[in-house]
Design a protein around this motif. Sequence first.
Motif, PDB file in Angstrom:
ATOM      1  N   GLU A   1      -4.355  -0.826  -7.172  1.00 25.02           N
ATOM      2  CA  GLU A   1      -5.729  -0.310  -7.248  1.00 25.02           C
ATOM      3  C   GLU A   1      -5.777   1.038  -6.533  1.00 25.02           C
ATOM      4  O   GLU A   1      -5.495   1.121  -5.340  1.00 25.02           O
ATOM      5  CB  GLU A   1      -6.693  -1.291  -6.593  1.00 25.02           C
ATOM      6  N   THR A   2      -6.151   2.082  -7.277  1.00 23.55           N
ATOM      7  CA  THR A   2      -6.206   3.428  -6.724  1.00 23.55           C
ATOM      8  C   THR A   2      -7.469   3.611  -5.895  1.00 23.55           C
ATOM      9  O   THR A   2      -8.572   3.407  -6.389  1.00 23.55           O
ATOM     10  CB  THR A   2      -6.158   4.483  -7.846  1.00 23.55           C
ATOM     11  N   VAL A   3      -7.281   3.976  -4.640  1.00 23.13           N
ATOM     12  CA  VAL A   3      -8.395   4.251  -3.739  1.00 23.13           C
ATOM     13  C   VAL A   3      -8.657   5.752  -3.689  1.00 23.13           C
ATOM     14  O   VAL A   3      -9.793   6.202  -3.682  1.00 23.13           O
ATOM     15  CB  VAL A   3      -8.094   3.716  -2.315  1.00 23.13           C
TER      16      VAL A   3
ATOM     17  N   THR B   1       0.871  -1.176   0.000  1.00 21.34           N
ATOM     18  CA  THR B   1       0.000   0.000   0.000  1.00 21.34           C
ATOM     19  C   THR B   1       0.904   1.221   0.000  1.00 21.34           C
ATOM     20  O   THR B   1       1.860   1.290   0.772  1.00 21.34           O
ATOM     21  CB  THR B   1      -0.891   0.012   1.260  1.00 21.34           C
ATOM     22  N   LEU B   2       0.587   2.181  -0.863  1.00 20.85           N
ATOM     23  CA  LEU B   2       1.317   3.444  -0.934  1.00 20.85           C
ATOM     24  C   LEU B   2       0.382   4.571  -0.513  1.00 20.85           C
ATOM     25  O   LEU B   2      -0.731   4.683  -1.041  1.00 20.85           O
ATOM     26  CB  LEU B   2       1.814   3.700  -2.361  1.00 20.85           C
ATOM     27  N   VAL B   3       0.845   5.384   0.439  1.00 19.27           N
ATOM     28  CA  VAL B   3       0.069   6.530   0.913  1.00 19.27           C
ATOM     29  C   VAL B   3       0.946   7.774   0.765  1.00 19.27           C
ATOM     30  O   VAL B   3       2.107   7.760   1.162  1.00 19.27           O
ATOM     31  CB  VAL B   3      -0.318   6.363   2.406  1.00 19.27           C
ATOM     32  N   MET B   4       0.371   8.842   0.207  1.00 19.09           N
ATOM     33  CA  MET B   4       1.080  10.124   0.128  1.00 19.09           C
ATOM     34  C   MET B   4       0.245  11.169   0.845  1.00 19.09           C
ATOM     35  O   MET B   4      -0.930  11.343   0.531  1.00 19.09           O
ATOM     36  CB  MET B   4       1.294  10.541  -1.328  1.00 19.09           C
ATOM     37  N   THR B   5       0.860  11.848   1.824  1.00 21.22           N
ATOM     38  CA  THR B   5       0.142  12.862   2.589  1.00 21.22           C
ATOM     39  C   THR B   5       0.965  14.131   2.748  1.00 21.22           C
ATOM     40  O   THR B   5       2.176  14.137   2.573  1.00 21.22           O
ATOM     41  CB  THR B   5      -0.233  12.368   4.006  1.00 21.22           C
TER      42      THR B   5
ATOM     43  N   HIS C   1      -2.959  12.855  -0.371  1.00 21.16           N
ATOM     44  CA  HIS C   1      -2.797  13.203  -1.780  1.00 21.16           C
ATOM     45  C   HIS C   1      -2.899  12.003  -2.700  1.00 21.16           C
ATOM     46  O   HIS C   1      -3.123  12.167  -3.897  1.00 21.16           O
ATOM     47  CB  HIS C   1      -1.447  13.895  -1.996  1.00 21.16           C
ATOM     48  N   TRP C   2      -2.733  10.778  -2.155  1.00 16.42           N
ATOM     49  CA  TRP C   2      -2.730   9.603  -3.029  1.00 16.42           C
ATOM     50  C   TRP C   2      -2.802   8.363  -2.159  1.00 16.42           C
ATOM     51  O   TRP C   2      -2.170   8.290  -1.104  1.00 16.42           O
ATOM     52  CB  TRP C   2      -1.436   9.602  -3.815  1.00 16.42           C
ATOM     53  N   LEU C   3      -3.568   7.374  -2.593  1.00 19.19           N
ATOM     54  CA  LEU C   3      -3.634   6.091  -1.894  1.00 19.19           C
ATOM     55  C   LEU C   3      -3.857   4.990  -2.920  1.00 19.19           C
ATOM     56  O   LEU C   3      -4.845   5.011  -3.663  1.00 19.19           O
ATOM     57  CB  LEU C   3      -4.772   6.080  -0.861  1.00 19.19           C
ATOM     58  N   VAL C   4      -2.903   4.061  -2.968  1.00 24.26           N
ATOM     59  CA  VAL C   4      -2.974   2.924  -3.887  1.00 24.26           C
ATOM     60  C   VAL C   4      -2.710   1.659  -3.078  1.00 24.26           C
ATOM     61  O   VAL C   4      -1.769   1.614  -2.284  1.00 24.26           O
ATOM     62  CB  VAL C   4      -1.948   3.049  -5.035  1.00 24.26           C
ATOM     63  N   VAL C   5      -3.533   0.637  -3.278  1.00 24.53           N
ATOM     64  CA  VAL C   5      -3.384  -0.634  -2.561  1.00 24.53           C
ATOM     65  C   VAL C   5      -3.134  -1.761  -3.562  1.00 24.53           C
ATOM     66  O   VAL C   5      -3.286  -1.576  -4.770  1.00 24.53           O
ATOM     67  CB  VAL C   5      -4.633  -0.951  -1.697  1.00 24.53           C
ATOM     68  N   ASN C   6      -2.761  -2.921  -3.031  1.00 26.03           N
ATOM     69  CA  ASN C   6      -2.551  -4.124  -3.845  1.00 26.03           C
ATOM     70  C   ASN C   6      -1.511  -3.922  -4.943  1.00 26.03           C
ATOM     71  O   ASN C   6      -1.658  -4.408  -6.065  1.00 26.03           O
ATOM     72  CB  ASN C   6      -3.873  -4.626  -4.444  1.00 26.03           C
TER      73      ASN C   6
END
Length: 181
Positions: A101-103, A64-68, A85-90
Amino acid sequence: MAAHVDPLVVGRVIGDVVDLFVPTVAMSVRFGTKDVTNGCEIKPSLTAAAPVVQIAGRANDLFTLVMTDPDAPSPSEPTMRELIHWLVVNIPGGADPSQGETVMPYLGPCPPVGIHRYVLVVYQQKARFRAPPVLAPGAEVEASRARFRNRAFADRHDLGLPVAAMYFNAQKEPANRHRHY
């Protein structure tokens, strides 16, 4: 002999955003031709499009990638901490976020005042997310951009400590000034 101090500690990423952790996965981040290093400054105009992010790991690993932005709206009064600013999982290991997968769609940095830190955090998932993860209980997607919490998100989804993190700084660019005669 000078001791090495982790740039994530110096930049207060550890403390403000995540707890102390030991990086176990390599991550690279690049905006166009500019490689991101911890604490570097990047102009918001270079960040309009999502960065190229490469996360190491085996293909069967999931991340999981989180950008804040922990400094929103102002570093002296970060009342919206953390603005997501961004959240992508899997995301498969060895891949980039486009394979996940962009959340929360990417939102480029646009700091209104002061120098803001933009933090990218990677967590290794224990299992595939079958449904989009909950950002905050009862929150609408766009309304949930403000006051996101990396720690709470990781706890809620049993992600544990991060496996990688990186941050860069950005500040509002001056507007082009045209002389009027």
